[in-house]
Enzyme design. Structure first.
Site, PDB file in Angstrom:
ATOM      1  CE  LYS A 291      -3.997  -2.259   2.318  1.00 41.19           C
ATOM      2  NZ  LYS A 291      -4.461  -2.763   3.480  1.00 41.19           N
TER       3      LYS A 291
ATOM      4  CD  GLN B  98      -3.809  -4.775   6.560  1.00 41.29           C
ATOM      5  OE1 GLN B  98      -3.692  -3.628   6.084  1.00 41.29           O
ATOM      6  NE2 GLN B  98      -3.786  -5.749   6.206  1.00 41.29           N
TER       7      GLN B  98
ATOM      8  CG  ASP C 197     -10.159   0.075   5.345  1.00 43.84           C
ATOM      9  OD1 ASP C 197     -10.029  -0.467   4.510  1.00 43.84           O
ATOM     10  OD2 ASP C 197      -9.496  -0.255   6.572  1.00 43.84           O
TER      11      ASP C 197
END
Ligand code: GUN
Length: 298
Positions: free
Chosen positions: A58, A102, A125
């Site tokens: 990422k 994460q 997200d």
């Protein structure tokens, strides 16, 4: 004798590369015309090797698109309060437009508490209840990246989803539920199936679009697939191999399903690469919204 047909694989790597190219062009324009450099912060708690690899990729993709990348690492023993302190700092930092913690987080940390602490405007997200609720209500929202990738790949082979039967297997907040919402918004007839669904193979056989997001290697068999269907495999499962290296495999028994489906995403190289591409898209969207600029054409 008829020649058996083989499903056309959907190339997620190429699709993701095209999205990332568009993101880079948009980032260059924003920087040139508005002095805006989108920034993405990724927080990793612990040192799970798979999670660490995702976080690295990422960060690399963020920098490659011309954006600012911030990485925060906490030890596996970190408390919830320590993680919430980091989130609060990122919420307050105007150079950070997107925040991703994460998942999974270690057991001493409640993932819901962390998600709730993220400023919904920076929630790239799309997991904050405000964004999930906005998506369900048909309002503009930050939408989870993997579902955006699934929809993008589906639309690469269907000009319209209106009236198509879509079956989503798996009801997670990260994939199953938002994928179902996106397909519904495209006027598909959506069934959200799960571990308690009766006669799952028969339900799957109804699907013109079958999305597998269960995390069980090879669970969806070839004879669960309607001939000609589009199969989107979200599973990324590491299975053991004789050489000890392991290999990635999806939730769909690919060798069986490719003999029945019309189009199918491989694992690896299908949905996976699109997740990172849409994380970049979400970060640019969040940055534009924060700066009061119109939503980018991405
Ligand atoms: N872990 C696996 N996939 C994801 C994702 O899309 N977002 C976050 N935050 N964690 C993940």
């Amino acid at each position: 004798m008829t020649t058996p047909t083989i499903a056309r694989p959907i190339d997620g790597k190429a699709a993701a590369a095209a999205v990332r190219e568009k993101v880079a062009a948009e980032v260059a324009r924003l920087s040139r015309e508005n002095g805006l450099v989108p920034g993405l912060a990724v927080v990793l708690v612990g040192d799970d090797p798979a999670s660490a690899a995702y976080v690295r990729s990422k960060g690399k993709a963020t920098v490659a698109a011309g954006m600012r990348s911030f990485e925060h690492r906490l030890p596996a023993s970190a408390s919830q309060a320590e993680l919430l302190d980091v989130v609060a700092l990122l919420n307050a930092d105007p150079t950070v437009h997107g925040i991703l913690v994460q998942l999974p987080v270690p057991p001493q940390i409640d993932p819901h508490a962390v998600i709730m602490a993220i400023d919904p405007r920076k929630d790239v997200d799309g997991l904050h209840p405000e964004n999930a609720g906005r998506l369900a209500s048909g309002l503009p929202a930050l939408v989870p990246c993997t579902p955006l990738g699934c929809l993008h790949l589906t639309k690469s082979v269907h000009s319209s989803l209106a009236g198509l039967e879509a079956v989503v297997v798996g009801r997670s907040n990260l994939v199953g539920k938002p994928v179902a919402q996106l397909l519904l918004a495209e006027n598909a007839t959506v069934t959200l199936a799960h571990s308690k669904t009766r006669d799952l193979p028969a339900v799957c056989r109804r699907a013109d679009i079958l999305v597998a997001a269960v995390g069980k290697p090879g669970m969806i068999r070839g004879d669960w697939v309607k001939p000609g269907a589009t199969v989107i495999d979200v599973g990324i499962n590491r299975v053991a191999t004789d050489d000890g290296k392991g290999r990635l495999t999806g939730d769909v028994a690919y060798d069986e399903a490719e003999k029945v489906a019309g189009h199918i995403t491989p694992v690896p190289g299908g949905v996976g690469p699109t997740t990172v591409a849409f994380l970049l898209v979400n970060t640019v969207r969040a940055a534009c919204a924060a700066a009061g600029l119109p939503a980018p054409a991405l």
